[in-house]
Write a protein that holds these residues in place. Sequence first.
Motif, PDB file in Angstrom:
ATOM      1  N   TRP A  34       4.829  14.690   8.882  1.00 57.29           N
ATOM      2  CA  TRP A  34       5.301  13.255   9.430  1.00 57.29           C
ATOM      3  C   TRP A  34       4.967  11.687   9.040  1.00 57.29           C
ATOM      4  O   TRP A  34       5.450  10.898   9.973  1.00 57.29           O
ATOM      5  CB  TRP A  34       4.429  13.558  10.655  1.00 57.29           C
ATOM      6  N   GLY A  35       3.830  11.480   7.939  1.00 60.26           N
ATOM      7  CA  GLY A  35       4.035  10.150   8.012  1.00 60.26           C
ATOM      8  C   GLY A  35       5.401  10.180   6.709  1.00 60.26           C
ATOM      9  O   GLY A  35       6.397   7.971   7.201  1.00 60.26           O
ATOM     10  N   ASP A  36       5.871  10.461   6.828  1.00 53.08           N
ATOM     11  CA  ASP A  36       7.065  10.297   5.588  1.00 53.08           C
ATOM     12  C   ASP A  36       8.392   9.992   7.179  1.00 53.08           C
ATOM     13  O   ASP A  36       8.756   9.151   6.848  1.00 53.08           O
ATOM     14  CB  ASP A  36       8.145  11.898   5.169  1.00 53.08           C
ATOM     15  N   TYR A  93       0.867  -1.282  -0.306  1.00 55.93           N
ATOM     16  CA  TYR A  93       0.033   0.117  -0.206  1.00 55.93           C
ATOM     17  C   TYR A  93       0.694   0.840   0.156  1.00 55.93           C
ATOM     18  O   TYR A  93       0.783   2.428  -0.818  1.00 55.93           O
ATOM     19  CB  TYR A  93      -0.500  -0.096   1.527  1.00 55.93           C
ATOM     20  N   ILE A  94       1.737   1.080   0.654  1.00 56.75           N
ATOM     21  CA  ILE A  94       2.909   2.092   1.063  1.00 56.75           C
ATOM     22  C   ILE A  94       3.055   2.048  -0.323  1.00 56.75           C
ATOM     23  O   ILE A  94       3.708   3.746  -0.607  1.00 56.75           O
ATOM     24  CB  ILE A  94       3.740   2.667   1.703  1.00 56.75           C
ATOM     25  N   GLU A  95       3.422   1.420  -1.433  1.00 62.12           N
ATOM     26  CA  GLU A  95       4.465   1.383  -1.991  1.00 62.12           C
ATOM     27  C   GLU A  95       3.948   2.198  -3.458  1.00 62.12           C
ATOM     28  O   GLU A  95       4.492   3.111  -4.050  1.00 62.12           O
ATOM     29  CB  GLU A  95       5.046   0.020  -3.094  1.00 62.12           C
ATOM     30  N   LYS A  96       2.564   2.004  -3.583  1.00 65.64           N
ATOM     31  CA  LYS A  96       1.753   2.480  -4.203  1.00 65.64           C
ATOM     32  C   LYS A  96       1.193   3.898  -4.101  1.00 65.64           C
ATOM     33  O   LYS A  96       1.306   4.712  -5.341  1.00 65.64           O
ATOM     34  CB  LYS A  96       0.038   1.872  -4.001  1.00 65.64           C
ATOM     35  N   ALA A  97       0.918   4.543  -2.794  1.00 68.46           N
ATOM     36  CA  ALA A  97       1.244   5.675  -1.905  1.00 68.46           C
ATOM     37  C   ALA A  97       2.440   6.493  -3.651  1.00 68.46           C
ATOM     38  O   ALA A  97       2.112   7.281  -4.114  1.00 68.46           O
ATOM     39  CB  ALA A  97       1.050   5.880  -1.259  1.00 68.46           C
ATOM     40  N   LEU A  98       3.778   6.051  -2.687  1.00 72.41           N
ATOM     41  CA  LEU A  98       4.665   6.712  -3.615  1.00 72.41           C
ATOM     42  C   LEU A  98       4.856   6.517  -5.433  1.00 72.41           C
ATOM     43  O   LEU A  98       5.275   7.706  -5.356  1.00 72.41           O
ATOM     44  CB  LEU A  98       5.880   6.124  -2.931  1.00 72.41           C
ATOM     45  N   SER A  99       4.232   5.254  -5.565  1.00 70.73           N
ATOM     46  CA  SER A  99       4.527   5.842  -7.154  1.00 70.73           C
ATOM     47  C   SER A  99       2.935   6.640  -7.357  1.00 70.73           C
ATOM     48  O   SER A  99       4.010   7.087  -9.110  1.00 70.73           O
ATOM     49  CB  SER A  99       3.759   3.972  -7.026  1.00 70.73           C
ATOM     50  N   GLU A 100       2.359   6.798  -6.987  1.00 71.10           N
ATOM     51  CA  GLU A 100       1.144   7.837  -7.710  1.00 71.10           C
ATOM     52  C   GLU A 100       1.867   9.203  -6.944  1.00 71.10           C
ATOM     53  O   GLU A 100       0.567  10.188  -7.198  1.00 71.10           O
ATOM     54  CB  GLU A 100       0.494   7.418  -7.040  1.00 71.10           C
ATOM     55  N   ASN A 101       3.096   8.893  -6.460  1.00 74.24           N
ATOM     56  CA  ASN A 101       3.371  10.642  -6.287  1.00 74.24           C
ATOM     57  C   ASN A 101       5.052  11.150  -6.722  1.00 74.24           C
ATOM     58  O   ASN A 101       5.691  10.652  -5.769  1.00 74.24           O
ATOM     59  CB  ASN A 101       3.077  10.490  -4.097  1.00 74.24           C
ATOM     60  N   SER A 102       4.747  11.745  -6.997  1.00 72.12           N
ATOM     61  CA  SER A 102       6.245  11.743  -7.775  1.00 72.12           C
ATOM     62  C   SER A 102       6.945  12.615  -7.097  1.00 72.12           C
ATOM     63  O   SER A 102       8.539  13.080  -7.393  1.00 72.12           O
ATOM     64  CB  SER A 102       5.996  12.731  -9.802  1.00 72.12           C
ATOM     65  N   SER A 103       6.963  13.238  -6.625  1.00 66.42           N
ATOM     66  CA  SER A 103       7.689  14.317  -5.849  1.00 66.42           C
ATOM     67  C   SER A 103       8.496  13.458  -4.703  1.00 66.42           C
ATOM     68  O   SER A 103       9.384  13.923  -4.469  1.00 66.42           O
ATOM     69  CB  SER A 103       6.472  15.160  -4.924  1.00 66.42           C
ATOM     70  N   GLY A 104       8.349  11.996  -4.656  1.00 64.99           N
ATOM     71  CA  GLY A 104       9.059  11.458  -3.726  1.00 64.99           C
ATOM     72  C   GLY A 104       8.756  10.981  -2.202  1.00 64.99           C
ATOM     73  O   GLY A 104       9.637  10.175  -1.012  1.00 64.99           O
ATOM     74  N   PHE A 105       8.313  11.920  -1.717  1.00 64.97           N
ATOM     75  CA  PHE A 105       6.949  12.169  -0.220  1.00 64.97           C
ATOM     76  C   PHE A 105       6.180  11.125  -0.565  1.00 64.97           C
ATOM     77  O   PHE A 105       5.043  11.096  -1.653  1.00 64.97           O
ATOM     78  CB  PHE A 105       7.207  13.612  -0.139  1.00 64.97           C
ATOM     79  N   LEU A 106       5.608  10.926   0.777  1.00 68.39           N
ATOM     80  CA  LEU A 106       3.976   9.542   0.956  1.00 68.39           C
ATOM     81  C   LEU A 106       2.817  10.789   0.565  1.00 68.39           C
ATOM     82  O   LEU A 106       2.437  10.656  -0.583  1.00 68.39           O
ATOM     83  CB  LEU A 106       3.812   9.515   2.096  1.00 68.39           C
TER      84      LEU A 106
END
Length: 205
Positions: A153-155, A133-146
């Motif tokens: 604070w999630g990062d 789930y986390i990997e998917k969230a990172l894949s969908e966000n080009s900034s590299g942040f969660l």
Amino acid sequence: MAKKFVYHYFNIKGRGEIPRLLFAAAGVEYTDDRIEFSDWPNIKGTTPLGALPYLEVDGQKFPESVAIARYLANEFGLAGKSNLDKLKIDVLVDQMILLRESAVTMHFEKDETKKVELMKKFKEEQLPKCFGYIEKALSENSSGFLVGDQLTWGDLALIDLDDMLHNFGNLINLDNFPKLTAHKKQIEASPQISTYLKHRPVTSH
């Protein structure tokens, strides 16, 4: 006038490290009261719920590590830019907390047969579910942040979870999660976090 913060927790990282990371990321001064286990029996009765951590804000005492972290994130502008961002972060952090609790239960299980069963469930079900789930969230966000385009604070909760899983015997292979690996490097390389990690006390957990 600036608030006066005193943070009380054991001299370990444990479940109380995220608030320290938040203070570091925000560059906010605070008193880091690291309590030794030998002193705990004499201190326990003075805490709000008979447990650590707790945070003092201008003399008022507040318990519960996640509530403290969420408060500090909001106070320091590290909780996301919108209510939807906050929701996304809360969902991610909730998943991390569930995984952390499972890892702790497994790590301290005394019955070896039960421990093997817990390990199997952790590695085959719980860890892939959470980190997928986390990997998917990172894949969908080009900034590299969660979430969003800046540190939240999630990062910090995620790099703390990574650290804990490695301390418990390398429970995660980051090679299986390339986005997560890149995220960890990005967050830990940021100046304030890098400085904090370099100078924080070395502890067993």
